[in-house]
Each structure stands twice: as structure tokens, then as C-alpha cells.
Design a protein around this motif. Structure first.
Motif, PDB file in Angstrom:
ATOM      1  N   ALA A   2       0.842  -1.198   0.000  1.00  0.00           N
ATOM      2  CA  ALA A   2       0.000   0.000   0.000  1.00  0.00           C
ATOM      3  C   ALA A   2       0.875   1.245   0.000  1.00  0.00           C
ATOM      4  CB  ALA A   2      -0.904  -0.002   1.226  1.00  0.00           C
ATOM      5  N   ARG A   3       0.412   2.277  -0.669  1.00  0.00           N
ATOM      6  CA  ARG A   3       1.144   3.538  -0.769  1.00  0.00           C
ATOM      7  C   ARG A   3       0.461   4.611   0.068  1.00  0.00           C
ATOM      8  NH1 ARG A   3       5.638   1.731  -2.702  1.00  0.00           N
ATOM      9  NH2 ARG A   3       5.574   1.006  -4.842  1.00  0.00           N
ATOM     10  N   ASP A   4       1.264   5.495   0.607  1.00  0.00           N
ATOM     11  CA  ASP A   4       0.763   6.674   1.276  1.00  0.00           C
ATOM     12  C   ASP A   4       0.321   7.645   0.181  1.00  0.00           C
ATOM     13  OD1 ASP A   4       0.197   8.151   3.532  1.00  0.00           O
ATOM     14  OD2 ASP A   4       2.236   8.906   3.777  1.00  0.00           O
ATOM     15  N   VAL A   5      -0.813   8.322   0.346  1.00  0.00           N
ATOM     16  CA  VAL A   5      -1.284   9.268  -0.668  1.00  0.00           C
ATOM     17  C   VAL A   5      -1.561  10.623  -0.036  1.00  0.00           C
ATOM     18  CG1 VAL A   5      -2.329   7.474  -2.106  1.00  0.00           C
ATOM     19  CG2 VAL A   5      -3.727   8.677  -0.438  1.00  0.00           C
ATOM     20  N   GLN A   6      -1.520  11.640  -0.885  1.00  0.00           N
ATOM     21  CA  GLN A   6      -2.015  12.955  -0.503  1.00  0.00           C
ATOM     22  C   GLN A   6      -2.922  13.411  -1.629  1.00  0.00           C
ATOM     23  OE1 GLN A   6       1.143  15.843  -0.023  1.00  0.00           O
ATOM     24  NE2 GLN A   6       1.228  16.299  -2.171  1.00  0.00           N
ATOM     25  N   PHE A   7      -3.856  14.294  -1.314  1.00  0.00           N
ATOM     26  CA  PHE A   7      -4.703  14.907  -2.323  1.00  0.00           C
ATOM     27  C   PHE A   7      -4.143  16.293  -2.586  1.00  0.00           C
ATOM     28  CE2 PHE A   7      -7.544  11.789  -0.448  1.00  0.00           C
ATOM     29  CZ  PHE A   7      -8.066  11.199  -1.577  1.00  0.00           C
ATOM     30  N   THR A   8      -3.930  16.632  -3.857  1.00  0.00           N
ATOM     31  CA  THR A   8      -3.426  17.935  -4.243  1.00  0.00           C
ATOM     32  C   THR A   8      -4.561  18.720  -4.872  1.00  0.00           C
ATOM     33  OG1 THR A   8      -1.208  17.063  -4.567  1.00  0.00           O
ATOM     34  CG2 THR A   8      -1.723  19.145  -5.654  1.00  0.00           C
ATOM     35  N   ILE A   9      -4.746  19.957  -4.403  1.00  0.00           N
ATOM     36  CA  ILE A   9      -5.845  20.791  -4.850  1.00  0.00           C
ATOM     37  C   ILE A   9      -5.275  22.096  -5.397  1.00  0.00           C
ATOM     38  CG2 ILE A   9      -7.941  21.999  -4.123  1.00  0.00           C
ATOM     39  CD1 ILE A   9      -8.115  19.747  -1.901  1.00  0.00           C
ATOM     40  N   ASP A  10      -5.561  22.375  -6.671  1.00  0.00           N
ATOM     41  CA  ASP A  10      -5.169  23.648  -7.277  1.00  0.00           C
ATOM     42  C   ASP A  10      -6.095  24.736  -6.749  1.00  0.00           C
ATOM     43  OD1 ASP A  10      -3.368  22.176  -8.749  1.00  0.00           O
ATOM     44  OD2 ASP A  10      -4.470  22.335 -10.628  1.00  0.00           O
ATOM     45  N   CYS A  11      -5.530  25.924  -6.495  1.00  0.00           N
ATOM     46  CA  CYS A  11      -6.346  26.992  -5.929  1.00  0.00           C
ATOM     47  C   CYS A  11      -5.668  28.345  -6.111  1.00  0.00           C
ATOM     48  CB  CYS A  11      -6.621  26.732  -4.457  1.00  0.00           C
ATOM     49  SG  CYS A  11      -5.155  26.589  -3.427  1.00  0.00           S
ATOM     50  N   ALA A  12      -6.371  29.406  -5.722  1.00  0.00           N
ATOM     51  CA  ALA A  12      -5.833  30.761  -5.792  1.00  0.00           C
ATOM     52  C   ALA A  12      -5.200  31.194  -4.473  1.00  0.00           C
ATOM     53  CB  ALA A  12      -6.940  31.743  -6.177  1.00  0.00           C
ATOM     54  N   ASP A  13      -5.688  30.668  -3.344  1.00  0.00           N
ATOM     55  CA  ASP A  13      -5.219  31.082  -2.021  1.00  0.00           C
ATOM     56  C   ASP A  13      -4.967  29.856  -1.151  1.00  0.00           C
ATOM     57  OD1 ASP A  13      -4.759  32.218   0.476  1.00  0.00           O
ATOM     58  OD2 ASP A  13      -6.453  33.598   0.362  1.00  0.00           O
ATOM     59  N   PRO A  14      -3.780  29.237  -1.284  1.00  0.00           N
ATOM     60  CA  PRO A  14      -3.496  28.011  -0.541  1.00  0.00           C
ATOM     61  C   PRO A  14      -3.664  28.128   0.972  1.00  0.00           C
ATOM     62  CG  PRO A  14      -1.909  28.262  -2.294  1.00  0.00           C
ATOM     63  CD  PRO A  14      -2.706  29.546  -2.244  1.00  0.00           C
ATOM     64  N   ALA A  15      -3.219  29.219   1.566  1.00  0.00           N
ATOM     65  CA  ALA A  15      -3.319  29.350   3.025  1.00  0.00           C
ATOM     66  C   ALA A  15      -4.779  29.357   3.471  1.00  0.00           C
ATOM     67  CB  ALA A  15      -2.598  30.608   3.497  1.00  0.00           C
ATOM     68  N   ALA A  16      -5.624  30.108   2.782  1.00  0.00           N
ATOM     69  CA  ALA A  16      -7.031  30.189   3.163  1.00  0.00           C
ATOM     70  C   ALA A  16      -7.743  28.860   2.953  1.00  0.00           C
ATOM     71  CB  ALA A  16      -7.733  31.292   2.376  1.00  0.00           C
ATOM     72  N   LEU A  17      -7.453  28.173   1.849  1.00  0.00           N
ATOM     73  CA  LEU A  17      -8.126  26.904   1.591  1.00  0.00           C
ATOM     74  C   LEU A  17      -7.639  25.817   2.549  1.00  0.00           C
ATOM     75  CD1 LEU A  17     -10.448  26.492  -0.298  1.00  0.00           C
ATOM     76  CD2 LEU A  17      -8.882  25.494  -1.948  1.00  0.00           C
ATOM     77  N   ALA A  18      -6.353  25.818   2.884  1.00  0.00           N
ATOM     78  CA  ALA A  18      -5.843  24.864   3.879  1.00  0.00           C
ATOM     79  C   ALA A  18      -6.519  25.094   5.226  1.00  0.00           C
ATOM     80  CB  ALA A  18      -4.331  24.982   4.007  1.00  0.00           C
ATOM     81  N   ALA A  19      -6.701  26.351   5.607  1.00  0.00           N
ATOM     82  CA  ALA A  19      -7.362  26.662   6.876  1.00  0.00           C
ATOM     83  C   ALA A  19      -8.817  26.198   6.858  1.00  0.00           C
ATOM     84  CB  ALA A  19      -7.272  28.161   7.160  1.00  0.00           C
ATOM     85  N   PHE A  20      -9.527  26.411   5.742  1.00  0.00           N
ATOM     86  CA  PHE A  20     -10.913  25.958   5.629  1.00  0.00           C
ATOM     87  C   PHE A  20     -11.002  24.449   5.807  1.00  0.00           C
ATOM     88  CE2 PHE A  20     -14.166  23.900   3.063  1.00  0.00           C
ATOM     89  CZ  PHE A  20     -15.324  24.459   3.590  1.00  0.00           C
TER      90      PHE A  20
END
Length: 145
Positions: A2-20
């Protein structure tokens, strides 16, 4: 293996979306590397200019069980419906009116954080238990399931 995964999300404001998403999922914004008191301190030490300091951010499960969510700034805005989306399991094991009430309560919490309500799908047994469709502050669709 099994592999470790992350989800990558394209956005305009990474800090704000990470906080949400950290707040939505009970995650936390990823801490800076050891030896730094903040990301600004780390980025300053690495010579990253101020206008590039919000190029990326991440949200992580504090227990280390869930996948990392990585947010990266891109120049273009969202164009079409997501082909892949997150389902936030807000009412596992619940059915009928009790399920929908739990989903509605969670939707109200997320809307207060900046989400937008897009739709409601009523239960249709035996296979459809009902869910809500929302969008995060940048318009990425997700379901409350």
C-alpha cells in the motif's frame, strides 16, 4: 504494498483553503519544519520572496491517519465540475430524517466557514441514503455523506 497518498488541490489562495479544510475535517494546518516558529520565518530563512510565500500550504490529520491535503497556487480559476471530489462522512450509520438532520447541521457549520450549498439529494432506499453537495470557498465541489 500500500502507498501513502495525498490529495493535491489547485487553488488561488493556498493558506485560506488549507485553513478551511483543516477546520472542516478536524485537521490542522501543517506546522513549519523543526527549528522554525512559523512558516514566514522558514520561508524568510530560505530566501523565498514575500509574493511567493502563499504558493503552497497543507492540512494534515493530527493523528496521522488521514491523507495529507496539499494546496498549490495556480494562475487559472476553476473552470468545470470536479472529476474527483471529497466525501465528508458527516453521518455514518445514520438513516432517514436523522441522517439528513445531521448533514444539514454540518452544512450550516461549513457554510459559516465559507462553503456554499449546491444541492440536496433525498434518501431513496435501498441504495441512496441521501447527501448534500457543497463547494469550498474556491468552488471545489464536495459531498456531505
Amino acid at each position: 504494498m500500500a502507498r501513502d497518498v495525498q490529495f493535491t488541490i489547485d487553488c488561488a489562495d493556498p493558506a485560506a483553503l488549507a485553513a478551511f479544510w483543516a477546520e472542516a475535517l478536524g485537521y490542522r494546518v501543517q506546522a513549519p519544519p523543526p527549528g522554525f516558529g512559523s512558516w514566514d520565518e522558514a520561508l524568510e530563512a530560505w530566501g523565498v520572496p514575500p509574493e511567493r510565500r502563499n504558493d503552497a500550504s497543507a492540512a494534515v490529520d493530527p493523528d496521522g491517519n488521514g491523507p495529507r491535503l496539499f494546496f498549490q497556487r495556480v494562475p487559472e480559476g476553476k473552470q468545470v465540475k470536479n472529476r474527483v471530489h471529497l466525501d465528508v462522512r458527516a453521518a455514518p450509520g445514520l438513516q432517514g430524517d436523522e441522517r439528513m438532520a445531521a448533514l444539514e447541521a454540518e452544512a450550516e457549520r461549513l457554510i459559516a466557514l465559507g462553503a456554499k450549498r449546491l444541492g440536496r439529494h433525498e434518501p431513496a432506499p435501498p441504495l441512496a441514503f441521501g447527501h448534500l453537495v457543497l463547494a469550498d470557498p474556491e468552488g471545489n465541489e464536495f459531498c456531505l455523506d
